[in-house]
Design a protein around this motif. Structure first.
Motif, short mmCIF file in Angstrom:
data_model
loop_
_atom_site.label_atom_id
_atom_site.label_comp_id
_atom_site.label_asym_id
_atom_site.label_seq_id
_atom_site.Cartn_x
_atom_site.Cartn_y
_atom_site.Cartn_z
N SER A 62 -4.53 -10.09 -27.09
CA SER A 62 -3.54 -9.93 -27.40
C SER A 62 -2.51 -9.99 -26.54
O SER A 62 -2.74 -9.17 -25.15
N LEU A 110 2.27 -6.32 -27.99
CA LEU A 110 1.96 -5.23 -29.25
C LEU A 110 3.27 -4.26 -29.30
O LEU A 110 3.85 -4.28 -28.11
N PHE A 148 0.51 -6.32 -33.62
CA PHE A 148 0.09 -7.05 -32.38
C PHE A 148 -0.17 -8.72 -32.75
O PHE A 148 -0.12 -9.13 -33.95
N THR A 158 -2.15 -12.49 -31.89
CA THR A 158 -3.44 -13.00 -31.23
C THR A 158 -3.04 -14.28 -30.42
O THR A 158 -1.97 -14.83 -30.55
N ASP A 168 -3.93 -18.47 -35.30
CA ASP A 168 -3.31 -17.31 -34.82
C ASP A 168 -2.69 -16.51 -36.02
O ASP A 168 -2.24 -17.02 -36.90
N CYS A 202 -2.65 -3.44 -24.32
CA CYS A 202 -3.42 -4.44 -24.54
C CYS A 202 -3.65 -5.38 -23.56
O CYS A 202 -2.64 -5.46 -22.60
#
Length: 460
Positions: free
Chosen positions: A54, A57, A78, A80, A88, A399
């Motif tokens: 990720s 976020l 969050f 992708t 996604d 992340c």
């Protein structure tokens, strides 16, 4: 003498492979050391492994308390980044944490004793949940939640900004198309307006009700826009940094958007920019010189203080907006997220130098920055983004490119030590003023002086 190009190439390739293997070994050893020290460093920590990394976020501010008052559930968004290997999504995640972390724990559970915080298995994903998801066209480079927490904007890898309504059952996004290249800079002005900055060197101001075209364009940069920050106190101002070795301050009221109010050249490319949430003249930047620079808007030509602790490029900065604006966190390519406490800006500190010290060419002077409060070392690859929870003080989410989302709160060792020293000082004061002891004016004065001196060295 015959030179064999193939042999030289093979030798160089072998050196590169060996160097990469050494770096990976060092990273793995550092991670092992960090994992062993987790119980000493954190009040709580949770790690969740994703299928794909990720890049962005952000917390939702509200949390809920369980019926038995033992847990609070926090939520975060969050995105992708599947690199086109899969569909996604924008996802809404949740996690249950001990209720002792909540600021109002004493209010909703006044008779409860402190609940032990589980630390035995930091890789457990039992409490991690995906509550909702929205299909997203392309990778999510950046996401930002609106100030009223009702909408979220995302930037994809083709330069399109998508707006989702979090309160609506309709999961279709509204698209804002202007940029010709992908972007990584998004910032809300208020509930109705936001800024986007892309790799095409353009900055656009949007009205959420007019997705067809920006209401203003800013073309004063000539390279990739890296970051944007709105000044919440002086609401007409926002700052930007780009790959053109400059940071700029823009005024939304200006009639000529191609001429920023302030434009300053920097010695290194700056990747991040953040205005302080309470002091309108204070802002920070972070870049490829591996430091966080603090600026005063009234004297913008040079930073009044640099924060040293990273050993690679700083790619992000965030202030602790709602809990303690004296604190900020930075993250970078060195796989570290560093918390800073500006309460110690007045402490004596000499900038590190790469100049060799007398008597040795291999020794370098380096001091520990007194503002450095904590280093989070739980990632094994670059950290992409960090967010501090707006209501639960110190609760942080990170992340990274290692596919991990980590949620953690560091121990408040410093505050605990201060409280212990204060208690010791009070006990010493009681002894000095006890009727059984010599209670002369001179003794009282000495005791007072002792306490004052103790206060001055409390941090040490």
């Amino acid at each position: 003498m015959t030179v064999n190009p193939s042999a030289d190439f093979a030798s160089a390739e072998l050196e590169i492979v060996q160097e990469q293997q050494l770096k990976e070994k060092i990273v793995n050893e550092e991670f092992k050391i960090w994992k062993k020290t987790v119980p000493l460093l954190y009040d709580t920590i949770h790690t969740h492994a994703l299928d794909f990394p990720s890049l962005s976020l952000q917390w939702l501010p509200d949390y809920t308390v369980s019926e038995n008052k033992n847990y609070v559930t926090v939520k975060f968004l969050f995105g992708t980044n599947t690199s086109q290997h899969s569909q996604d999504y924008l996802k809404l995640g949740s996690l249950s944490l001990p209720s002792t972390l909540a600021p109002d724990f004493a209010e909703f559970s006044p008779n409860s004793q402190s609940i032990p915080i589980p630390m035995s298995n930091i890789d457990s994903s039992d409490n991690f949940r995906i509550l909702s998801s929205w299909k997203h066209n392309g990778e999510i480079n950046k996401l930002r939640i609106s100030p009223n927490n009702e909408k979220v904007i995302t930037f994809d890898n083709e330069g399109v900004v998508h707006l989702y309504d979090l309160k609506s059952n309709n999961k279709e996004a509204v698209d804002f198309k202007y940029h010709k290249l992908e972007g990584y800079a998004l910032e809300w002005i208020d509930e109705n307006q936001f800024l986007s900055g892309a790799n095409d060197s353009q900055i656009a101001l949007w009205d959420v009700s007019k997705p067809s075209t920006p209401i203003q364009r800013f073309k004063s940069h000539n390279a990739v826009i890296n970051d944007l920050s709105h000044n919440t106190q002086e609401k007409s101002l926002f700052g930007s940094v780009a790959d053109d070795y400059s940071y700029q301050i823009h005024d939304l009221r200006a009639s000529f958007q191609d001429n920023p109010a302030i434009k300053m050249e920097t010695s290194h490319i700056q990747n991040s920019f953040a205005f302080n949430p309470e002091i309108p003249t204070l802002f920070a930047t972070g870049g490829k010189e591996n430091v966080v620079s603090l600026y005063d808007l009234r004297n913008p030509s040079e930073p009044f203080r640099k924060l040293f602790g990273h050993n690679d490029s700083v790619i992000g900065i965030e202030w602790n907006k709602n809990n303690d604006p004296n604190k900020l966190i930075s993250w970078g390519l060195d796989k570290r997220a560093i918390s800073w406490d500006l309460s110690y800006l007045s402490d004596e500190f000499t900038y590190p130098t790469n100049e060799p010290t007398e008597g040795s060419k291999r020794r370098y002077t380096k001091n520990v920055d007194p503002c450095l409060a904590f280093i989070h070392g739980g990632h094994t690859n670059r950290i992409n983004e960090v967010d501090i929870h707006p209501k639960i003080n110190g609760l942080t989410a990170t992340c990274g490119d290692d596919n991990l989302i980590e949620i953690w709160k560091s121990k408040t060792i410093q505050l605990e030590n201060e409280e212990e020293e204060e208690e010791e000082g009070e006990e010493e004061s009681e002894k000095l003023t006890s009727p059984a002891e010599n209670n002369t004016e001179g003794s009282k004065t000495d005791a007072s002086n002792n306490l004052e001196n103790e206060d001055t060295v409390m941090k040490d």
